[in-house]
Design an enzyme around this catalytic site. Structure first.
Site, short mmCIF file in Angstrom:
data_model
loop_
_atom_site.label_atom_id
_atom_site.label_comp_id
_atom_site.label_asym_id
_atom_site.label_seq_id
_atom_site.Cartn_x
_atom_site.Cartn_y
_atom_site.Cartn_z
N PHE A 1 -26.34 31.06 -20.85
CA PHE A 1 -25.02 30.39 -21.15
C PHE A 1 -25.18 29.02 -20.55
O PHE A 1 -25.48 28.74 -19.28
CB PHE A 1 -24.11 31.08 -20.73
CG PHE A 1 -22.63 30.70 -20.86
CD1 PHE A 1 -22.05 30.16 -22.27
CD2 PHE A 1 -21.69 30.02 -19.99
CE1 PHE A 1 -21.00 29.71 -22.59
CE2 PHE A 1 -20.47 29.43 -20.29
CZ PHE A 1 -20.11 29.11 -21.55
N GLU A 2 -24.94 28.02 -21.50
CA GLU A 2 -24.89 26.67 -21.24
C GLU A 2 -23.47 26.08 -21.51
O GLU A 2 -23.19 25.70 -22.58
CB GLU A 2 -25.77 25.58 -21.88
CG GLU A 2 -25.66 24.33 -21.64
CD GLU A 2 -25.48 23.78 -20.41
OE1 GLU A 2 -24.44 23.27 -19.88
OE2 GLU A 2 -26.49 23.67 -19.69
N PRO A 3 -22.50 26.08 -20.48
CA PRO A 3 -21.13 25.68 -20.82
C PRO A 3 -20.99 24.35 -21.55
O PRO A 3 -19.58 24.16 -21.99
CB PRO A 3 -20.38 25.90 -19.48
CG PRO A 3 -21.31 25.72 -18.40
CD PRO A 3 -22.71 26.12 -18.98
#
Length: 485
Positions: free
Chosen positions: A248-250
């Site tokens: 996950f890359e916010p």
């Protein structure tokens, strides 16, 4: 007589999948009928797209809307078509040096406009509304750069929204609230399908929307469409599909679009042997995207098990352009056996429409877990350092290039130096005062040396290109050598 509902569903699904298989096969076979021939190389510019967009504007099927501008004032256009109730949003070239899908989008437009495939096009356009931004980062494309003029990666601007390009993407997504979004990119040609020597020609990802990588209905449906697309690509590039890392890359748009309610399908176009300009990969984009739109339109993707997505091999990065195995290298009077991994880096020429190669020795040692687009087993061969000579020694010989190399010369001294950084000759050109560096193998050097076996020079490696000295040079693949002043 009552018909078993499960059996009926199975039969209908089987019929749909068979029809789709025929459709995708015909798409592949007829691609050249729809290919946009004005786009033939990766370094395409905003100006090349404008006449194509003007042509589309004149066709009643399409609606072209200016939805924003880049930092340097280039229009960002949204191209929409279809009358269905399901919105699908596709955007390309968020990174300016990732244009493969941009070319495929204009091939798709040609497919829509032209005759043929009437039934399938009716299915797609009556069920879906399609929306395209074909070049989200035109300023980056102008200089073939990943980042925009602000120097930021637009794909890491989903939260702060400092780039006008990122704000436009967010605005369009929010106005459409599409069910699916196709996030179209290119990845390094050095990615491979995990544990195989095959390049990850196409890699897919249904991005996570949280650190736990949970799968809700939105992400799950994107996974099902990807599994369908993988099945298509396997027919034309077997074993050459990877699954991109789903950490996950916010800050990323794909992850956030999934969070905001759009099932994101990330497509990364990687490498394919002999296809540096990605024309075969463009074709695979065209086929797989149209096939995906068809399965979304008829909703057959819903029957696909999520396990099919998990079966796609992960991306790995263990490819070199050239791998030389088991070569003998002498250092301080002792011999060592090494593998060499060589990559041919592209350097843009002025105008950013063409490039030349400046190769680098990327790694050395035990590279047994790595692969090469080209692999040479050099067991029994010894590395020999290159020498420098003056032009006068060989100028009268018609076979100058071959004789230079057979004599171990990788550098040719010239009095009048070309006004360039590269030369289309199989040896480097240097001025009279140039001192060839002491030869030492280490990562980072330009790979230029010779291979010797039984006291005879058999191969030359010039700027990372392997040449056989017993074969005519003009029949061998060679990029360029360099000019050192």
């Amino acid at each position: 007589m009552r018909i078993n509902l499960t059996l009926l569903t199975f039969l209908i699904t089987g019929w749909i999948l068979t029809a789709q298989d025929e459709f995708t096969s015909q798409l592949y076979q007829t691609f050249n009928d729809y290919k946009e021939n004005s786009l033939q190389s990766r370094r395409i510019k905003y100006s090349q797209l404008q006449p194509l967009i003007e042509r589309i504007k004149k066709n009643g099927l399409f609606k072209v809307t200016k939805v924003g501008e880049s930092i340097e004032g280039r229009d960002l256009n949204l191209i929409s078509l279809g009358t269905g109730s399901t919105d699908v949003f596709l955007w390309s070239q968020m990174h300016g040096d990732e244009p493969t899908a941009t070319m495929a989008i204009f091939d798709i437009f040609n497919f829509i406009i032209a005759d043929g495939f009437a039934k399938e096009k009716e299915e797609i356009l009556s069920k879906l509304r399609l929306h395209f931004i074909p070049m989200l980062n035109p300023d980056g494309a102008e200089v073939f750069s990943r980042r925009n003029v602000l120097g930021i990666d637009i794909n890491r601007d989903a939260l702060r929204l400092q780039s006008p390009e990122g704000r436009t993407l967010k605005k369009v997504r929010d106005s459409l609230n599409p069910v699916f979004g196709f996030n179209l990119h290119d990845q390094s040609r050095y990615y491979n399908a995990e544990h195989t020597p095959k390049p990850a020609t196409i890699s897919y990802l249904a991005p996570a929307y949280n650190y736990e990588k949970e799968i809700n209905e939105i992400r799950g449906n994107a996974m099902r469409v990807i599994a369908f697309m993988n099945n298509i690509i396997q027919k034309y590039a077997p074993g050459q599909v990877g699954r991109y890392n789903d950490t996950f890359e916010p800050r990323a748009f794909g992850d956030n679009l999934t969070k905001w309610g759009t099932g994101v399908i990330l497509i990364e176009s990687g490498g394919f042997a002999g296809d540096r300009e990605k024309q075969e990969i463009r074709k695979l984009n065209y086929v797989s995207i149209l096939s995906a739109l068809y399965t979304i339109a008829n909703e057959s993707y819903r029957e696909i098990n999520l396990e099919e997505y998990e079966k796609i091999p992960r991306n790995d990065r263990k490819l070199f352009d050239l791998k030389i195995e088991n070569v003998t290298y002498e250092l301080l009077g002792k011999e060592y056996v090494l593998d060499l991994g060589i990559n041919r880096n592209e350097i843009d020429l002025k105008g950013h429409t063409e490039f030349y190669y400046r190769s680098v020795l990327s790694d050395q040692g035990d590279l047994s877990t790595y692969y090469g687009y080209e692999t040479f087993n050099a067991e029994g061969y010894k590395i020999i350092a290159p020498k420098k000579t003056s032009q006068a020694e060989f100028a009268s010989n018609s076979n100058m290039a071959t004789n230079l190399l057979k004599a171990g010369y990788g550098y040719l001294e010239m009095q009048r130096m070309p006004n360039s950084d590269m030369v289309n000759l199989p040896y480097h050109v240097v001025n009279q005062n140039y001192e060839v560096p002491e030869f030492k193998l280490q990562p980072g050097i330009n790979p230029t040396f010779f291979l010797e076996k039984n006291g005879i020079l058999t191969h030359a490696v010039i700027n990372g290109f392997l040449l056989r000295l017993d074969k005519p040079l003009e029949n061998q693949k060679f990029g360029n050598a360099l000019i050192f002043k």
